[in-house]
Design a protein around this motif. Structure first.
Motif, PDB file in Angstrom:
ATOM      1  N   GLY A  44       9.138  -9.766  -5.232  1.00 22.10           N
ATOM      2  CA  GLY A  44       9.304 -10.865  -4.302  1.00 22.10           C
ATOM      3  C   GLY A  44       8.334 -12.007  -4.559  1.00 22.10           C
ATOM      4  O   GLY A  44       8.526 -13.116  -4.069  1.00 22.10           O
ATOM      5  N   SER A  45       7.291 -11.758  -5.339  1.00 23.47           N
ATOM      6  CA  SER A  45       6.346 -12.822  -5.702  1.00 23.47           C
ATOM      7  C   SER A  45       6.938 -13.776  -6.738  1.00 23.47           C
ATOM      8  O   SER A  45       6.470 -14.891  -6.891  1.00 23.47           O
ATOM      9  N   PHE A  46       7.966 -13.331  -7.461  1.00 24.54           N
ATOM     10  CA  PHE A  46       8.565 -14.147  -8.514  1.00 24.54           C
ATOM     11  C   PHE A  46      10.015 -14.534  -8.229  1.00 24.54           C
ATOM     12  O   PHE A  46      10.495 -15.539  -8.724  1.00 24.54           O
ATOM     13  N   PHE A  47      10.730 -13.684  -7.464  1.00 20.66           N
ATOM     14  CA  PHE A  47      12.155 -13.895  -7.249  1.00 20.66           C
ATOM     15  C   PHE A  47      12.470 -13.875  -5.755  1.00 20.66           C
ATOM     16  O   PHE A  47      11.897 -13.104  -5.001  1.00 20.66           O
ATOM     17  N   LYS A  48      13.416 -14.702  -5.349  1.00 16.47           N
ATOM     18  CA  LYS A  48      13.843 -14.776  -3.946  1.00 16.47           C
ATOM     19  C   LYS A  48      15.200 -14.092  -3.786  1.00 16.47           C
ATOM     20  O   LYS A  48      15.913 -13.891  -4.758  1.00 16.47           O
ATOM     21  N   ASN A  49      15.515 -13.756  -2.553  1.00 21.37           N
ATOM     22  CA  ASN A  49      16.828 -13.207  -2.196  1.00 21.37           C
ATOM     23  C   ASN A  49      17.186 -11.933  -2.944  1.00 21.37           C
ATOM     24  O   ASN A  49      18.324 -11.730  -3.347  1.00 21.37           O
ATOM     25  N   LEU A  50      16.208 -11.040  -3.133  1.00 21.15           N
ATOM     26  CA  LEU A  50      16.477  -9.769  -3.792  1.00 21.15           C
ATOM     27  C   LEU A  50      17.061  -8.732  -2.830  1.00 21.15           C
ATOM     28  O   LEU A  50      17.596  -7.720  -3.275  1.00 21.15           O
ATOM     29  N   GLY A  51      16.949  -8.981  -1.547  1.00 19.27           N
ATOM     30  CA  GLY A  51      17.486  -8.045  -0.556  1.00 19.27           C
ATOM     31  C   GLY A  51      16.933  -6.651  -0.746  1.00 19.27           C
ATOM     32  O   GLY A  51      15.740  -6.463  -0.969  1.00 19.27           O
ATOM     33  N   ASP A  52      17.810  -5.658  -0.705  1.00 15.83           N
ATOM     34  CA  ASP A  52      17.348  -4.272  -0.834  1.00 15.83           C
ATOM     35  C   ASP A  52      17.050  -3.871  -2.276  1.00 15.83           C
ATOM     36  O   ASP A  52      16.701  -2.734  -2.558  1.00 15.83           O
ATOM     37  N   LYS A  53      17.154  -4.800  -3.208  1.00 10.33           N
ATOM     38  CA  LYS A  53      16.787  -4.559  -4.615  1.00 10.33           C
ATOM     39  C   LYS A  53      15.293  -4.804  -4.860  1.00 10.33           C
ATOM     40  O   LYS A  53      14.774  -4.492  -5.928  1.00 10.33           O
ATOM     41  N   LEU A  54      14.604  -5.377  -3.857  1.00  7.77           N
ATOM     42  CA  LEU A  54      13.184  -5.712  -3.987  1.00  7.77           C
ATOM     43  C   LEU A  54      12.347  -4.456  -4.179  1.00  7.77           C
ATOM     44  O   LEU A  54      12.522  -3.459  -3.473  1.00  7.77           O
ATOM     45  N   ILE A  55      11.445  -4.517  -5.157  1.00 10.70           N
ATOM     46  CA  ILE A  55      10.447  -3.462  -5.368  1.00 10.70           C
ATOM     47  C   ILE A  55       9.114  -4.048  -4.916  1.00 10.70           C
ATOM     48  O   ILE A  55       8.732  -5.143  -5.337  1.00 10.70           O
ATOM     49  N   LEU A  56       8.420  -3.340  -4.039  1.00 10.53           N
ATOM     50  CA  LEU A  56       7.156  -3.847  -3.508  1.00 10.53           C
ATOM     51  C   LEU A  56       6.140  -4.053  -4.630  1.00 10.53           C
ATOM     52  O   LEU A  56       6.125  -3.319  -5.620  1.00 10.53           O
ATOM     53  N   ASP A  57       5.298  -5.055  -4.462  1.00 13.36           N
ATOM     54  CA  ASP A  57       4.301  -5.380  -5.486  1.00 13.36           C
ATOM     55  C   ASP A  57       3.147  -4.386  -5.533  1.00 13.36           C
ATOM     56  O   ASP A  57       2.562  -4.167  -6.587  1.00 13.36           O
ATOM     57  N   ASP A  58       2.797  -3.794  -4.403  1.00  7.51           N
ATOM     58  CA  ASP A  58       1.658  -2.870  -4.380  1.00  7.51           C
ATOM     59  C   ASP A  58       2.018  -1.532  -5.015  1.00  7.51           C
ATOM     60  O   ASP A  58       3.017  -0.902  -4.661  1.00  7.51           O
ATOM     61  N   ILE A  59       1.189  -1.115  -5.951  1.00  7.18           N
ATOM     62  CA  ILE A  59       1.292   0.198  -6.594  1.00  7.18           C
ATOM     63  C   ILE A  59       0.085   1.002  -6.128  1.00  7.18           C
ATOM     64  O   ILE A  59      -1.061   0.556  -6.266  1.00  7.18           O
ATOM     65  N   ASP A  60       0.336   2.178  -5.573  1.00  7.08           N
ATOM     66  CA  ASP A  60      -0.740   3.054  -5.105  1.00  7.08           C
ATOM     67  C   ASP A  60      -1.091   4.050  -6.188  1.00  7.08           C
ATOM     68  O   ASP A  60      -0.204   4.651  -6.811  1.00  7.08           O
ATOM     69  N   LEU A  61      -2.387   4.239  -6.392  1.00  2.96           N
ATOM     70  CA  LEU A  61      -2.883   5.225  -7.356  1.00  2.96           C
ATOM     71  C   LEU A  61      -3.768   6.231  -6.645  1.00  2.96           C
ATOM     72  O   LEU A  61      -4.610   5.847  -5.818  1.00  2.96           O
ATOM     73  N   GLU A  62      -3.584   7.489  -6.948  1.00  2.00           N
ATOM     74  CA  GLU A  62      -4.492   8.559  -6.531  1.00  2.00           C
ATOM     75  C   GLU A  62      -5.058   9.145  -7.810  1.00  2.00           C
ATOM     76  O   GLU A  62      -4.306   9.640  -8.664  1.00  2.00           O
ATOM     77  N   VAL A  63      -6.359   9.091  -7.959  1.00  2.00           N
ATOM     78  CA  VAL A  63      -7.002   9.485  -9.198  1.00  2.00           C
ATOM     79  C   VAL A  63      -7.873  10.708  -8.954  1.00  2.00           C
ATOM     80  O   VAL A  63      -8.683  10.738  -8.036  1.00  2.00           O
ATOM     81  N   LYS A  64      -7.673  11.706  -9.799  1.00  2.00           N
ATOM     82  CA  LYS A  64      -8.485  12.926  -9.771  1.00  2.00           C
ATOM     83  C   LYS A  64      -9.415  12.862 -10.983  1.00  2.00           C
ATOM     84  O   LYS A  64      -8.937  12.776 -12.118  1.00  2.00           O
ATOM     85  N   ILE A  65     -10.710  12.888 -10.725  1.00  2.00           N
ATOM     86  CA  ILE A  65     -11.702  12.811 -11.793  1.00  2.00           C
ATOM     87  C   ILE A  65     -12.472  14.121 -11.820  1.00  2.00           C
ATOM     88  O   ILE A  65     -13.122  14.493 -10.842  1.00  2.00           O
ATOM     89  N   ILE A  66     -12.389  14.819 -12.941  1.00  2.14           N
ATOM     90  CA  ILE A  66     -13.153  16.042 -13.164  1.00  2.14           C
ATOM     91  C   ILE A  66     -14.096  15.763 -14.330  1.00  2.14           C
ATOM     92  O   ILE A  66     -13.649  15.371 -15.409  1.00  2.14           O
ATOM     93  N   LEU A  67     -15.376  15.943 -14.110  1.00  2.00           N
ATOM     94  CA  LEU A  67     -16.360  15.666 -15.149  1.00  2.00           C
ATOM     95  C   LEU A  67     -16.643  16.925 -15.958  1.00  2.00           C
ATOM     96  O   LEU A  67     -16.593  18.040 -15.448  1.00  2.00           O
ATOM     97  N   ASN A  68     -16.931  16.736 -17.252  1.00  2.00           N
ATOM     98  CA  ASN A  68     -17.325  17.852 -18.127  1.00  2.00           C
ATOM     99  C   ASN A  68     -18.718  18.327 -17.771  1.00  2.00           C
ATOM    100  O   ASN A  68     -19.546  17.617 -17.291  1.00  2.00           O
TER     101      ASN A  68
END
Length: 186
Positions: A162-186
Motif C-alpha cells: 500500500g506504500s507504492f500502490f493504491k486500490n489493492l483491496g484484499d490483495k494488499l500485503i501489509l508492509d510490516d514483517i515480524d521476525l522472531e529470532v532464536k539466538i543460541i551461543l556456542n
C-alpha cells in the motif's frame, strides 16, 4: 614498573570484553507476513554468521548475517510452497540473486530491570540500511530471543504494498514483517 602496570591493565580490559559466536544449527529466524484480508504466510531463514560482543554480561555489540537463499515457507506445501519461496526470492520481494544476505549490526543496548535489553542497530536488506530498535530477552546464559518488526517498503520491497500502490483491496500485503529470532551461543 610502568610496563608491568600497563600489561596488567590491558589484560584486565581484554578479559572484560568477549565475543561469542552463534550456533548456526540451533539459531534461526522465523518470519511472518500478513495480508489485509487476514491470514498470511510464515516460515524460516537460516543464519550464515553471527556473534554478540559482551562487556561482562552486558551485550554491547553484535552482527548477524542471514542467508536469504534459505527462505523457507512453513505454512503450505507442494507446488504452492515452491512458488511462494521462489516469488519471495524474486525481484518482486527480496531480489536474492542480487542481494543474497540481510545483515543486522547491533551498535548499542541498554539493560532493563527485567534483564532484557533494548537494542539499537542497523538492518540492511536489498542493499538498503535503516536504523532499528527492538528487544532481546535472555533465556539463560547462552540463549536469547528477540522480536523485531521491519517495514518492507523502506527496503524497496514493493509487491502489493500500500506504500507504492493504491486500490489493492484484499490483495494488499501489509508492509510490516515480524521476525522472531532464536539466538543460541556456542
Amino acid at each position: 614498573m610502568r610496563l608491568i602496570f600497563l600489561f596488567i591493565s590491558l589484560s584486565f580490559c581484554f578479559s572484560l570484553y568477549s565475543q561469542k559466536q552463534i550456533d548456526l544449527e540451533k539459531s534461526n529466524i522465523k518470519w511472518y507476513g500478513k495480508k489485509i484480508s487476514g491470514g498470511g504466510h510464515y516460515g524460516t531463514i537460516k543464519f550464515i554468521a553471527g556473534s554478540l560482543n559482551f562487556e561482562g554480561s552486558k551485550i554491547i555489540e553484535g552482527e548477524f548475517i542471514a542467508d536469504l537463499n534459505t527462505i523457507n515457507v512453513k505454512d503450505i506445501s507442494g507446488n504452492g510452497k515452491n512458488r511462494l519461496e521462489n516469488h519471495l526470492k524474486s525481484e518482486d520481494f527480496f531480489s536474492v540473486s542480487k542481494y543474497s544476505t540481510a545483515n543486522l549490526i547491533i551498535s548499542e543496548s541498554a539493560i532493563l530491570e527485567s534483564g532484557s535489553y533494548n537494542v539499537i542497530g542497523n538492518l540492511t536488506i536489498r542493499g538498503i540500511t535503516h536504523g532499528v530498535k527492538f528487544k532481546i530477552e535472555p533465556l539463560n546464559k547462552n540463549s536469547y530471543n528477540a522480536k523485531l518488526t521491519f517495514n518492507r517498503a523502506k527496503y524497496d520491497v514493493k509487491h502489493r504494498s500500500g506504500s507504492f500502490f493504491k486500490n489493492l483491496g484484499d490483495k494488499l500485503i501489509l508492509d510490516d514483517i515480524d521476525l522472531e529470532v532464536k539466538i543460541i551461543l556456542n
